[in-house]
Write an enzyme that holds these catalytic residues in place. Structure first.
Site, PDB file in Angstrom:
ATOM      1  N   GLY A 139       3.069  -1.358   4.284  1.00  0.00           N
ATOM      2  CA  GLY A 139       3.069   0.240   3.782  1.00  0.00           C
ATOM      3  C   GLY A 139       4.644   0.862   3.534  1.00  0.00           C
ATOM      4  O   GLY A 139       4.996   0.396   2.259  1.00  0.00           O
ATOM      5  N   GLY A 140       5.181   1.289   4.429  1.00  0.00           N
ATOM      6  CA  GLY A 140       6.613   1.917   4.131  1.00  0.00           C
ATOM      7  C   GLY A 140       7.506   0.915   3.364  1.00  0.00           C
ATOM      8  O   GLY A 140       8.319   1.489   2.536  1.00  0.00           O
TER       9      GLY A 140
ATOM     10  N   SER B  44       4.017  -2.122  10.197  1.00  0.00           N
ATOM     11  CA  SER B  44       5.247  -2.358  10.268  1.00  0.00           C
ATOM     12  C   SER B  44       6.082  -3.541  10.135  1.00  0.00           C
ATOM     13  O   SER B  44       7.021  -3.949  10.549  1.00  0.00           O
ATOM     14  CB  SER B  44       5.761  -1.916  11.971  1.00  0.00           C
TER      15      SER B  44
ATOM     16  N   GLU C  87      -6.438   4.588   8.343  1.00  0.00           N
ATOM     17  CA  GLU C  87      -6.156   6.008   7.779  1.00  0.00           C
ATOM     18  C   GLU C  87      -7.553   6.804   7.515  1.00  0.00           C
ATOM     19  O   GLU C  87      -7.768   7.935   7.633  1.00  0.00           O
ATOM     20  CB  GLU C  87      -5.081   6.215   7.009  1.00  0.00           C
TER      21      GLU C  87
ATOM     22  N   ASN D 254       0.805  -1.085   0.118  1.00  0.00           N
ATOM     23  CA  ASN D 254       0.071   0.115  -0.115  1.00  0.00           C
ATOM     24  C   ASN D 254       0.709   1.346  -0.010  1.00  0.00           C
ATOM     25  O   ASN D 254       1.482   1.440   0.840  1.00  0.00           O
ATOM     26  CB  ASN D 254      -0.993  -0.016   1.185  1.00  0.00           C
ATOM     27  N   TRP D 255       1.078   1.921  -1.022  1.00  0.00           N
ATOM     28  CA  TRP D 255       1.869   3.083  -1.079  1.00  0.00           C
ATOM     29  C   TRP D 255       1.382   4.174  -0.544  1.00  0.00           C
ATOM     30  O   TRP D 255       1.977   5.228  -0.495  1.00  0.00           O
ATOM     31  CB  TRP D 255       2.138   3.297  -2.838  1.00  0.00           C
ATOM     32  N   LYS D 256       0.165   4.401  -0.300  1.00  0.00           N
ATOM     33  CA  LYS D 256      -0.641   5.273   0.494  1.00  0.00           C
ATOM     34  C   LYS D 256      -0.339   6.792  -0.453  1.00  0.00           C
ATOM     35  O   LYS D 256      -0.518   6.553  -1.564  1.00  0.00           O
ATOM     36  CB  LYS D 256      -0.001   5.533   1.843  1.00  0.00           C
TER      37      LYS D 256
ATOM     38  N   HIS E 286      -9.514   1.255   5.186  1.00  0.00           N
ATOM     39  CA  HIS E 286      -8.255   1.470   5.951  1.00  0.00           C
ATOM     40  C   HIS E 286      -8.090   2.166   7.055  1.00  0.00           C
ATOM     41  O   HIS E 286      -9.053   3.141   7.055  1.00  0.00           O
ATOM     42  CB  HIS E 286      -6.995   1.893   5.008  1.00  0.00           C
TER      43      HIS E 286
HETATM   44  P1  13P Z   1       3.457   0.272   7.543  1.00  0.00           P
HETATM   45  O1  13P Z   1       3.695  -1.131   6.984  1.00  0.00           O
HETATM   46  O2  13P Z   1       4.166   1.623   6.968  1.00  0.00           O
HETATM   47  O3  13P Z   1       3.279   0.335   8.944  1.00  0.00           O
HETATM   48  O4  13P Z   1       1.774   0.314   6.760  1.00  0.00           O
HETATM   49  C1  13P Z   1       0.888  -0.474   7.140  1.00  0.00           C
HETATM   50  C2  13P Z   1      -0.265  -0.006   6.560  1.00  0.00           C
HETATM   51  O5  13P Z   1      -0.727   0.733   6.843  1.00  0.00           O
HETATM   52  C3  13P Z   1      -0.478  -0.941   5.157  1.00  0.00           C
HETATM   53  O6  13P Z   1      -1.689  -0.664   4.932  1.00  0.00           O
END
Ligand code: 13P
Length: 248
Positions: free
Chosen positions: A229-230, A208, A95, A10-12, A93
């Site tokens: 994510g990251g 994470s 967020e 997920n590149w957000k 999600h």
């Molecule tokens: P991180 O891997 O950056 O913690 O993000 C997880 C996430 O929210 C994936 O949707």
């Protein structure tokens, strides 16, 4: 399918045209690990180009509106994401639940909207730290799952992602036994929500996840993959997670 791990990036709100080279490199690694299902959800602006450039690679979106069309400024429909080349969408999600105040009912409607066009959905659930500290993590997560659970759910198109809010982007990861407890609770809840197929729905862990901890997390019972994510932004960081999914 149930036994294949599913690793989704997920590149957000990250990624410009210049990052399409990372997408291509990730698609190449995915092609070399055919026993793992791999996908990336870039920002919407990159979906059409990314899918055109990587036709054999699975591309998803990070959201989708529940209505077919109409006066919803700034929103994107299931038909639009499909036309852009996406085959599924992340929905609900944390967020978006927090920032856009998305409700369980809206997330359920979104899942039904993407399914109506033959697209897949990853529905996200997860507790806050305060909810976990209060001993309510399982109750909150199972409540979100029940409230956002779509009609006609089937493992061929539906995936669940458990993402504890306090683990997202923090470098903090739950104990394996806590992940195991939650994924088992989600599995049991799925059995009450579906007539059949609950055992085959993949339940991803997110929060994470990285190349160093992926193998341990992916080996936990009922963990069907990862939502990352990251560590999904570059092939260098994402590659080791895909590799961990092969051996787990
Ligand atoms: P991180 O891997 O950056 O913690 O993000 C997880 C996430 O929210 C994936 O949707």
């Amino acid at each position: 399918m149930a036994n294949r791990k599913y690793i989704v990036g997920n590149w957000k709100m990250n990624g410009l045209q210049s990052e399409l080279s990372d997408m291509a490199a990730i698609a190449q690694i995915a092609a070399a690990h055919s026993s793992v299902d791999v996908a990336i959800c870039p920002p919407l602006t990159l979906v059409a180009t990314a899918s055109a450039q990587n036709p054999d690679f699975s591309i998803g979106t990070q959201d989708c509106h529940f209505n077919e069309k109409g006066a919803h400024t700034g929103c994107i429909s299931a038909a639009m994401i499909q036309q852009a080349g996406a085959s599924f969408s992340i929905l609900g999600h944390s967020e978006r639940r927090a920032d856009q105040h998305e409700t369980d009912a809206e997330i359920k409607a979104k899942a039904e909207a993407v399914h109506a066009l033959g697209l897949g959905a990853i529905i996200c659930v997860g507790e806050t730290e305060a909810e976990r500290d209060a001993g309510k993590a399982v109750e909150v997560v199972c409540g979100q799952l029940a409230g956002s659970f779509p009609d006609h759910a089937d493992p061929s198109w539906l995936t669940i992602a458990y993402e504890p809010v306090w683990a997202i982007g923090t470098g903090r990861v739950p104990q394996a036994r806590d992940v195991e407890e939650m994924h088992a609770a989600i599995r049991e809840k799925l059995k009450t929500l579906m007539n059949s197929g609950a055992d085959a729905v993949r339940i991803l862990y997110g929060g994470s996840m990285n190349g160093a901890n992926a193998a341990e997390l992916l080996a936990v019972a009922n963990v069907g993959g990862g939502l990352v994510g990251g560590a999904s932004l570059t092939a260098e960081k994402f590659g080791p997670i895909i590799e961990a999914a092969v051996t787990s």
